[in-house]
Design a protein around this motif. Structure first.
Motif, short mmCIF file in Angstrom:
data_model
loop_
_atom_site.label_atom_id
_atom_site.label_comp_id
_atom_site.label_asym_id
_atom_site.label_seq_id
_atom_site.Cartn_x
_atom_site.Cartn_y
_atom_site.Cartn_z
N GLY A 152 1.48 0.47 -8.32
CA GLY A 152 1.21 1.90 -8.43
C GLY A 152 1.36 2.41 -9.84
N SER A 161 2.69 1.63 -3.49
CA SER A 161 1.77 1.85 -4.61
C SER A 161 1.21 3.26 -4.60
CB SER A 161 0.64 0.82 -4.59
OG SER A 161 -0.12 0.92 -3.40
N PHE A 162 0.80 3.75 -3.43
CA PHE A 162 0.27 5.11 -3.36
C PHE A 162 1.37 6.13 -3.59
CE2 PHE A 162 -1.04 9.01 -1.26
CZ PHE A 162 -2.32 9.19 -1.78
N LEU A 166 -5.59 0.46 -6.52
CA LEU A 166 -4.49 0.43 -5.55
C LEU A 166 -4.76 -0.55 -4.42
CD1 LEU A 166 -3.56 4.22 -5.17
CD2 LEU A 166 -2.38 2.47 -6.51
N GLN A 167 -6.04 -0.72 -4.05
CA GLN A 167 -6.41 -1.61 -2.96
C GLN A 167 -6.81 -2.99 -3.46
OE1 GLN A 167 -5.97 -0.86 0.23
NE2 GLN A 167 -5.16 1.11 -0.45
N PHE A 220 0.41 8.62 -6.85
CA PHE A 220 -0.01 10.02 -6.72
C PHE A 220 0.76 10.94 -7.67
CE2 PHE A 220 -0.24 14.21 -4.71
CZ PHE A 220 -1.62 14.34 -4.60
N PHE A 242 -7.73 4.96 -8.18
CA PHE A 242 -7.47 4.71 -6.77
C PHE A 242 -8.01 3.35 -6.32
CE2 PHE A 242 -6.98 9.33 -6.80
CZ PHE A 242 -5.85 9.49 -6.00
N SER A 277 0.83 -1.21 0.00
CA SER A 277 0.00 0.00 0.00
C SER A 277 0.86 1.26 0.00
CB SER A 277 -0.93 -0.01 1.22
OG SER A 277 -1.83 -1.09 1.17
N ASN A 278 1.90 1.28 0.82
CA ASN A 278 2.75 2.47 0.91
C ASN A 278 3.41 2.79 -0.42
OD1 ASN A 278 2.15 2.49 3.63
ND2 ASN A 278 4.08 1.56 4.26
#
Length: 253
Positions: free
Chosen positions: A158, A77-78, A167-168, A82, A164, A74-75
């Motif tokens: 990412g 990829s975001f 991403l999850q 962004f 968005f 998660s860290n």
């Protein structure tokens, strides 16, 4: 290698983490505490020991690995999505900085956050169960290798994601189920022979088993198999990242 741009990217990502401290650190700690309450109290009261280790202590490596895998993905990829979403990635790509330095900056920041979080969860677990780490060097090695590998996987996600919601997609629908089914909260020796064979196809089994071995000297698979699997996965991620920058996949308009 020019370390100034690497440091700039790294510090910018760390600053972003500090701005979301409640979500980044506090939330996973609360989630881990709830796992101990639910699994440790409800199930642990019915299971005395697993492979000679108390059930509460047995699930600690699995809990850390669960948080480490999901947070690393998660860290990272975001972190890279962004800039793509805002368009600032093109300024970065046109700057005098190599692709390797970009990857080190983003992946290094995501891995650092995940490692710190894993150590905090380890300290939190010590309040619930007594812990003893038989192989601390191997424990740190597995922690770092896993964080770096899955941060690189998050970097790939990412770049691949075009929204968005994607991403999850992988953390929620792939990483979390594989971790739950990878022996995080049980030994695969408890399963029937057929399902043991099926479970061994899950690569997360080797990560959890190797990490648990570093704590208690016991694991579902050999430590050599665990190291080989994570090395192969890291190599695959490196090859994928190299292909992305070589072809400009999702980076060139």
């Amino acid at each position: 290698m020019n370390f100034y741009p690497v440091r700039a990217i790294y510090m910018a990502e760390i600053a972003r983490v500090r701005r979301t401290l409640l979500q980044s650190i506090v939330s996973p700690i609360i989630s881990t505490s709830l796992y101990f309450v639910v699994f440790g109290a409800a199930i642990g009261s019915r299971i005395d020991q697993v492979e000679g280790v108390s059930y509460g202590a047995f699930i600690v490596p699995g809990l850390i690995m669960l948080m480490l895998l999901t947070q690393s993905v998660s860290n990272a990829s975001f972190g890279i999505f962004f800039p793509r979403f805002s368009g600032s990635i093109y300024e970065l790509l046109s700057a005098p900085i190599s692709y390797l330095e970009i990857v080190i900056g983003y992946v290094g920041a995501a891995a650092t956050r995940s490692i710190v979080l894993g150590l905090i969860i380890l300290a939190t677990a010590n309040f619930f169960v007594p812990l003893h780490i038989e192989h601390p060097v191997w424990m740190v090695l597995f922690l770092v290798l896993t964080a770096v590998t899955f941060s690189m996987l998050g970097f790939i996600i990412g770049i691949w994601a075009d929204g968005f919601e994607k991403l999850q997609l992988v953390p929620l629908l792939v990483i979390t189920p594989l971790t739950f089914l990878g022996g995080s909260f049980y030994s695969i020796d408890m399963l029937p022979p057929f399902w043991q064979g099926v479970t061994l196809l899950n690569p997360v089994v080797y990560l959890v088993s190797g990490f648990r071995w570093s704590f208690y000297g016991v694991g579902d698979v050999s430590i050599v198999a665990s190291v080989v699997v994570i090395a192969l996965f890291l190599t695959l991620c490196l090859a994928t990242v190299a292909w992305i920058f070589r072809t400009g996949y999702r980076l060139k308009p």
